[in-house]
Scaffold this motif. Structure first.
Motif, short mmCIF file in Angstrom:
data_model
loop_
_atom_site.label_atom_id
_atom_site.label_comp_id
_atom_site.label_asym_id
_atom_site.label_seq_id
_atom_site.Cartn_x
_atom_site.Cartn_y
_atom_site.Cartn_z
N ALA A 217 0.82 -1.10 -0.04
CA ALA A 217 0.08 0.06 0.05
C ALA A 217 0.88 1.20 -0.09
O ALA A 217 0.56 2.06 -0.60
CB ALA A 217 -1.16 -0.05 1.30
N LEU A 218 1.86 1.19 0.84
CA LEU A 218 2.69 2.53 0.80
C LEU A 218 3.51 2.71 -0.48
O LEU A 218 3.67 3.88 -0.68
CB LEU A 218 3.71 2.22 1.95
CG LEU A 218 3.36 2.22 3.44
CD1 LEU A 218 4.42 1.71 4.48
CD2 LEU A 218 2.82 3.74 3.84
N MET A 219 4.08 1.60 -1.33
CA MET A 219 4.64 1.70 -2.29
C MET A 219 3.87 2.32 -3.58
O MET A 219 4.14 2.85 -4.53
CB MET A 219 5.38 0.51 -2.63
CG MET A 219 6.41 0.25 -1.86
SD MET A 219 7.32 -1.37 -2.37
CE MET A 219 8.34 -0.43 -3.72
N GLN A 220 2.55 2.13 -3.28
CA GLN A 220 1.38 2.60 -4.21
C GLN A 220 0.81 3.99 -4.04
O GLN A 220 0.06 4.37 -4.57
CB GLN A 220 0.38 1.37 -4.35
CG GLN A 220 -0.72 1.39 -5.76
CD GLN A 220 0.23 1.54 -6.69
OE1 GLN A 220 1.25 0.82 -6.92
NE2 GLN A 220 -0.05 2.11 -7.99
N GLY A 221 1.61 4.49 -2.81
CA GLY A 221 1.29 5.97 -2.56
C GLY A 221 0.51 6.30 -1.19
O GLY A 221 0.11 7.46 -0.85
N ALA A 222 -0.21 5.26 -0.41
CA ALA A 222 -0.71 5.40 0.74
C ALA A 222 0.35 6.22 1.84
O ALA A 222 1.51 5.99 1.59
CB ALA A 222 -1.00 4.07 1.59
#
Length: 421
Positions: free
Chosen positions: A59-64
């Protein structure tokens, strides 16, 4: 500061999730997006495909911007308590303005009418629900029929469409929970922002579609050799797919049947006392479990054996998981009365978004758990320590499942560092 919340499982993180995340930021003009994500066990009553830190990193690598854990006590609960706990957590973070969620049908005034009925539960609704259940209907169908009977005739078709889809049902529970939190805390409600689900339906088995469902992806991984994993490339963002590949090299994917032996042991050990003390387990289901125990062959087969017209598979799988994780009805009642949880466990954040973590530390009404020092401080209170021990037990059992399936030890969750990307 505009902070948008999303409640998710990311089991695993796929293109549909990426679409929702992108649209949530754009449509709500969010400065930051906070994800409340299920831990190592998920709402349908099963272990997560991959551990919580890997899914948080996806999720973080996708922008969260930041990921907070929804602990096992609530992540494998019914829709009402899953939603209630997650919404309560967002409120207690003290800075979330908007909740963004996916739904299968456009939001209309029918949603509001259904939500009002579910929130108030008037005597006519309760009586219709009881009558439908006594006729042998499954709970979901009994509720749908009761609600439809109390809505104007012109709304019946729309109501059925809403109540037949899992994301819509969660959407209703989110709205209920937001209304309750706003009333209990005497503060403006978190705004809601629905986004229409794209691509395949929640339960679709098509895995070749770029918008394949998480269910389809899990089914493919469970039924195909590991060398076939590249078939899924188009269904996941590049970063998620690479993490999937990397995870497979050092840890196995987990499914409900990987719990079979441990569950069998628990059922045999506690059969003489019955299972009514566990969350969501009725006396009828407890007796049914005991009567069928000699025919136990595995988790999913046992769910099918216990399933009836008014006992859905997912209801049974959640109860069995509650037994395995020692999640008891009295604990759930106590923590529902105490805003669901005593702390917020941070799983990860983006370096460039560290300001949101600083903002949380100033505004959150519950302690933030980021490392061992925080654990020691939080667990000074006996009730918080008890909650943390249940949290830790779920993580330890997940670790044991990984060990049993892989044959080698994998770093325990309590030794994992917060994810920073």
């Amino acid at each position: 500061m505009q902070i948008t919340g999303i409640i998710a499982e990311y089991n695993p993180f796929h293109n549909g999730h990426a679409f929702q995340l992108t649209q949530a930021r754009k449509q709500t003009d969010a400065d930051f997006i906070i994800i409340v994500m299920s831990g190592n066990f998920v709402q349908r009553g099963a272990p997560a495909l991959m551990d919580k830190y890997t899914r948080a990193k996806m999720a973080l690598m996708q922008g969260a911007d930041l990921v907070v854990e929804l602990p096992a006590l609530w992540s494998c609960a019914s829709a009402e308590y899953f939603a209630g706990a997650a919404v309560s957590l967002l409120y207690q973070l003290g800075c979330v303005n908007t909740l963004c969620y996916g739904c299968e049908t456009p939001v209309s005034d029918v949603y509001a009418k259904i939500c009002d009925l579910l929130a108030d539960e008037p005597p006519a609704y309760r009586q219709l629900l009881t009558d439908n259940l006594s006729c042998g209907m499954a709970y979901a169908r009994a509720r749908q029929n009761a609600l439809s009977a109390l809505l104007p005739d012109t709304d019946t078709t729309a109501a059925a469409q809403i109540l037949n889809n899992p994301n819509n049902i969660l959407a209703l529970e989110y709205q209920k929970a937001i209304a309750k939190e706003a009333a209990d805390r005497d503060r403006p409600p978190i705004q809601i922002h629905p986004i229409l689900r794209q691509g395949q339906a929640y339960h679709s088995s098509r895995f070749t579609d770029p918008m394949a469902s998480a269910s389809a992806i899990r089914r493919f991984l469970a039924s195909h050799p590991s060398d076939d994993i590249h078939t899924l490339r188009q269904a996941l963002p590049d970063a998620s797919f690479q993490l999937l590949l990397d995870y497979q090299k050092h840890a196995p994917f987990l499914y409900e049947n990987d719990c079979s032996q441990m569950l069998h042991y628990c059922l045999l050990k506690y059969a003489s006392a019955g299972f009514c003390k566990y969350a969501d387990c009725t006396p009828q289901l407890s007796r049914r479990i005991s009567r069928n125990l000699n025919d136990y062959t595995g988790f999913s087969d046992f769910c099918m054996r216990l399933k009836t017209k008014n006992l859905a598979y997912t209801r049974i799988s959640r109860v069995l998981l509650h037994i395995l994780l020692d999640i008891r009805a009295d604990s759930c009642r106590i923590w529902r009365s105490r805003s669901y949880m005593p702390y917020a466990k941070i799983l990860g954040f983006r370096k460039e978004s560290q300001a949101v973590l600083t903002h949380l530390k100033k505004h959150a009404s519950l302690p933030l758990l980021t490392g061992a020092a925080d654990v020691k401080h939080i667990c000074a209170a006996s009730d918080s320590a008890d909650f943390y021990q249940k949290h830790l037990f779920a993580d330890t059992l997940y670790q044991a499942l990984l060990l049993e399936k892989s044959g080698h030890n994998i770093a325990h969750a309590c030794k994992r560092q917060i994810v920073i990307v």
